[in-house]
Scaffold this active site. Sequence first.
Site, short mmCIF file in Angstrom:
data_model
loop_
_atom_site.label_atom_id
_atom_site.label_comp_id
_atom_site.label_asym_id
_atom_site.label_seq_id
_atom_site.Cartn_x
_atom_site.Cartn_y
_atom_site.Cartn_z
N VAL A 135 0.93 -1.23 0.06
CA VAL A 135 -0.04 -0.17 -0.08
C VAL A 135 0.80 1.40 0.05
O VAL A 135 0.66 2.08 -0.57
CB VAL A 135 -1.09 0.04 1.19
CG1 VAL A 135 -0.25 0.03 2.54
CG2 VAL A 135 -1.95 0.92 1.09
N ASP A 136 2.05 1.23 0.53
CA ASP A 136 3.04 2.33 0.53
C ASP A 136 3.33 2.66 -0.78
O ASP A 136 3.34 3.90 -1.09
CB ASP A 136 4.28 1.75 1.42
CG ASP A 136 5.09 2.92 1.76
OD1 ASP A 136 4.77 4.14 1.64
OD2 ASP A 136 6.27 2.50 2.46
N THR A 169 -0.30 -6.64 7.79
CA THR A 169 -0.78 -8.05 7.30
C THR A 169 -0.35 -8.28 6.02
O THR A 169 -0.64 -9.40 5.53
CB THR A 169 -2.21 -8.04 7.38
OG1 THR A 169 -2.92 -7.32 6.38
CG2 THR A 169 -3.01 -7.61 8.72
N GLY A 170 0.42 -7.53 5.31
CA GLY A 170 1.15 -7.95 4.17
C GLY A 170 2.51 -8.37 4.30
O GLY A 170 2.72 -9.21 5.05
N1 APR Z 1 -5.16 -0.19 -1.13
C1 APR Z 1 -5.60 -0.75 0.18
N2 APR Z 1 -4.87 -1.73 0.62
C2 APR Z 1 -3.80 -2.25 -0.09
C3 APR Z 1 -3.40 -1.61 -1.19
C4 APR Z 1 -4.05 -0.54 -1.61
N3 APR Z 1 -3.86 0.08 -2.88
N4 APR Z 1 -2.22 -2.14 -1.67
C5 APR Z 1 -1.81 -3.25 -0.91
N5 APR Z 1 -2.85 -3.28 0.17
C6 APR Z 1 -3.14 -4.05 1.45
C7 APR Z 1 -2.19 -5.43 1.29
O1 APR Z 1 -2.83 -6.24 0.52
C8 APR Z 1 -2.47 -5.77 2.87
O2 APR Z 1 -3.70 -6.39 3.24
O3 APR Z 1 -2.57 -3.61 2.33
C9 APR Z 1 -2.15 -4.43 3.24
C10 APR Z 1 -1.02 -4.30 4.13
O4 APR Z 1 0.09 -4.73 3.53
P1 APR Z 1 1.60 -3.95 3.19
O5 APR Z 1 1.47 -2.90 2.32
O6 APR Z 1 2.32 -5.00 2.43
O7 APR Z 1 1.90 -3.25 4.55
P2 APR Z 1 2.61 -4.08 5.79
O8 APR Z 1 2.30 -5.44 6.21
O9 APR Z 1 2.23 -3.08 7.14
O10 APR Z 1 4.16 -4.01 5.81
C11 APR Z 1 4.67 -2.58 5.65
O11 APR Z 1 5.53 -2.89 3.23
O12 APR Z 1 6.32 -1.99 1.12
C12 APR Z 1 6.11 -1.99 2.37
O13 APR Z 1 7.03 0.37 2.98
C13 APR Z 1 6.51 -0.49 3.41
O14 APR Z 1 8.31 -1.93 4.50
C14 APR Z 1 6.58 -1.47 4.62
C15 APR Z 1 6.02 -2.96 4.74
#
Ligand code: APR
Length: 182
Positions: free
Chosen positions: A39-40, A128-129
């Site tokens: 999502v970042d 959760t990602g």
């Molecule tokens: N809109 C909503 N949710 C999203 C989107 C989007 N466009 N893209 C991804 N997601 C969801 C993922 O499917 C997951 O359910 O956001 C949730 C969190 O996943 P991650 O983005 O992987 O975040 P997190 O688990 O907190 O990990 C953070 O990931 O890339 C990085 O810079 C970030 O290092 C940090 C890590």
Amino acid sequence: MEIKRGKTTIKTIVADITTLKVDAIVNAANSSLMGGGGVDGAIHRAGGPTILEECKKIVTKIGRLPTGEAVITTAGNMPSKYVIHTVGPVWHGGNRREPELLKNCYINSLKLAKEKGIKTIAFPSISTGVYGYPVEKAAKVAVKAVIDFVEENPDYFDEIIFCGYDPYTEKHYASELSNYKK
Ligand code: APR
């Protein structure tokens, strides 16, 4: 799924958070605030370079953002007005303060939102990602943190959204939220 507490509607949806027209969307960032995947990455792509520029200024001022803390930038080209960047905990099995740190993400984001006059806010499923927090466990912590905050601040937010990117994730937040239906 949707419930009401005081003046606040708390609901779950399936959507790409970057498309939402709310006052603020929350970013599941990392401590560097320099962008990443998930999502970042989606937020920085959709919002454009001004978000990273603001993040760099924040890091120059305060250094790396500790897990559980939150900071705010504008939302660049997205329909929302602000992005609240928070850093979720990496899941290590649950004994390294993961629930407390995840709770802090929600509480500190809501506190900051309130300070900034934000009335509608959407959260992704923080941690959760890439960070590997089991979604059913994360949903429990997230929903409780939000409900507790709203019960302490019943006259403030108009709408708080749990935005799942996929129906599987949304289902977990919806099922957790349904436990709080009166
Ligand atoms: N809109 C909503 N949710 C999203 C989107 C989007 N466009 N893209 C991804 N997601 C969801 C993922 O499917 C997951 O359910 O956001 C949730 C969190 O996943 P991650 O983005 O992987 O975040 P997190 O688990 O907190 O990990 C953070 O990931 O890339 C990085 O810079 C970030 O290092 C940090 C890590």
